[in-house]
Design a protein around this motif. Sequence first.
Motif, PDB file in Angstrom:
ATOM      1  N   LYS A   1      -2.871   7.082   0.476  1.00  0.00           N
ATOM      2  CA  LYS A   1      -2.778   5.671   1.907  1.00  0.00           C
ATOM      3  C   LYS A   1      -4.156   6.754   2.462  1.00  0.00           C
ATOM      4  O   LYS A   1      -5.340   5.548   1.771  1.00  0.00           O
ATOM      5  CB  LYS A   1      -2.130   4.573   2.583  1.00  0.00           C
ATOM      6  CG  LYS A   1      -1.105   3.536   1.602  1.00  0.00           C
ATOM      7  CD  LYS A   1      -0.450   3.100   2.921  1.00  0.00           C
ATOM      8  CE  LYS A   1       0.510   3.348   3.734  1.00  0.00           C
ATOM      9  NZ  LYS A   1       1.450   3.644   3.007  1.00  0.00           N
TER      10      LYS A   1
ATOM     11  N   ALA B   1       0.713  -1.610  -0.578  1.00  0.00           N
ATOM     12  CA  ALA B   1      -0.282  -0.079  -0.034  1.00  0.00           C
ATOM     13  C   ALA B   1       1.137   1.712  -0.070  1.00  0.00           C
ATOM     14  O   ALA B   1       1.429   1.754   1.028  1.00  0.00           O
ATOM     15  CB  ALA B   1      -0.973  -0.051   1.430  1.00  0.00           C
TER      16      ALA B   1
ATOM     17  N   THR C   1      -6.251   0.326  -4.317  1.00  0.00           N
ATOM     18  CA  THR C   1      -6.008   0.286  -3.423  1.00  0.00           C
ATOM     19  C   THR C   1      -6.983   1.367  -2.575  1.00  0.00           C
ATOM     20  O   THR C   1      -8.489   1.253  -3.219  1.00  0.00           O
ATOM     21  CB  THR C   1      -5.181   1.984  -4.119  1.00  0.00           C
ATOM     22  OG1 THR C   1      -6.149   2.640  -4.943  1.00  0.00           O
ATOM     23  CG2 THR C   1      -4.671   1.950  -5.158  1.00  0.00           C
ATOM     24  N   GLN C   2      -6.943   2.063  -1.747  1.00  0.00           N
ATOM     25  CA  GLN C   2      -7.798   2.857  -0.810  1.00  0.00           C
ATOM     26  C   GLN C   2      -8.070   3.194  -1.129  1.00  0.00           C
ATOM     27  O   GLN C   2      -9.513   3.615  -0.977  1.00  0.00           O
ATOM     28  CB  GLN C   2      -7.355   3.170   0.360  1.00  0.00           C
ATOM     29  CG  GLN C   2      -7.905   3.631   1.935  1.00  0.00           C
ATOM     30  CD  GLN C   2      -7.480   3.823   2.946  1.00  0.00           C
ATOM     31  OE1 GLN C   2      -6.549   3.194   3.374  1.00  0.00           O
ATOM     32  NE2 GLN C   2      -8.046   4.740   3.519  1.00  0.00           N
TER      33      GLN C   2
END
Length: 378
Positions: free
Chosen positions: A154, A133, A269-270
Motif C-alpha cells: 500500500k 488494501a 490499488t493505490q
Amino acid sequence: MKVMRRNVVRNGPGSVKIVPEEADDLWVAYNLIAEGDTVVASTVRKVLREAASGGRDAERVKLRLEIKVEAIEYDKEGSALRIRGKNVLENEHVKIGAFHTLEIELHRPFVLSKVLWDSLALDVIRQASDPKASADLAVVLMQEGLANILLIGKSVTTTRSRIETSIPRKHGPSIAGYDKALNKFFDNVLQAFLKHVDFNVVRCAVIASPGFTKDQFHRHLLLEAERKQLRSVIENKSRIVLVHSTSGYKHSLREVLDDPSVMNMIKDTQAAQEVRALKDFFAMLSNDPERACYGPKHVEVAHEQMAVQTLLITDELFRNSDIPTRKKYVNLVDSVKGSGGTVHIFSSMHVSGEQLTQLTGVAAILRFPLPDLEDIEM
C-alpha cells in the motif's frame, strides 16, 4: 493495520489503539505520529536494584510508558519504528521527564494520542485499516546473473532479495559452463521467489527483463513447479505476467508499472492510481503545459483561482515538524476536495512518489489554462 479502539474528535483531541500487522503499517504509523503527540506502549528498560550483598544489580524490566514524542525514526530494513521523547506517565522505574526510546514493532499494540486529529490523519487511519488494501504486486526484475525481488505494498516498496551470480560468456571457450551457471542462477531466483512471493497476499507476480531472460526463467519456474509439485506456483500461474524491462536493476521498476497488462491487474490499488495520476500529469505538462504546474507557490496560486482539477502531493510534506506548514498542506488537500477536485497522496517509498519528490513533492493538473503562472517565481 488493526484499529482496536478509536476515540477521536475531528479537528479535536483523541486517541487510537493500533496494532501494526505488516511492514506497510509501520510506514503509515511513521507518517501519522508527529512531534508533540504522545505514544503509550510496552517497553523493556534496564533498572538498577539493591543486591543482598550491598551492591547494585542491573535487571531488565518490562514497563508500560507514555512518551511525548520529540523524534521518530523509521527502520525500513528492520521493520521497526523508534520513538524518542520524555516520559509523562508516573512510574516507579522511570521518572517523569526522563528520556526514553520506544520501539514499535509488528503485532505489538500502541496507543497514539493527538491534541488535534486533522482530516488527513483521520483519512490515513481509515485507509490503513481497510482490509481490502493489501500488498499489491511482487516483481522479479532480472537480467543474466542479476535478479531483484521487490514487493509493492500500500505504501512501501521493499527489496526482499537480491541474487547475483557470475555467468560465463555465451561464446568462446567458456560456453560449456554457460548453461550450468544459468540454471544455477535460475534455481537461486526460484528459491527466493518461493520464499518471498505469497499469492494469498499479492494480486500478481511480474517477471521482467531485457531480451529472453524472463521467458527462460518463466519456463524454468513452471517446469520445476510441475516436477516438485509446487502448488502455489501451479495454481497461480495465470497470475504471473511477463514484461519487458531495460535491466534487472530497481530503477527499471517504473517501466514495469507503466505496462498495461500489469496496470490492468492492479488497477484499483493505490500504487496503480499513483502511477496513472503521475502519467496523466506528465502527459499534460508535455501536451498542454499551461494546464499543469508544480511547486508549492504555483499550485497555491492555481488553487486560489479554483483551477486545480487533480492535486498530486507526497506524504513527505505532511511529516513537517513545523505545525503551520503541515496545516497549510492539510488545508490545501481539504480545500481541493471541497471544490470538487481529486487528490492523490503519494507514498515517498514508492517509485512514483520518488518521481514526484523530484518535482518538489506537489503538482497539479488544472481545469483551465493559466499562462501567467510561468511569470511567478517558484
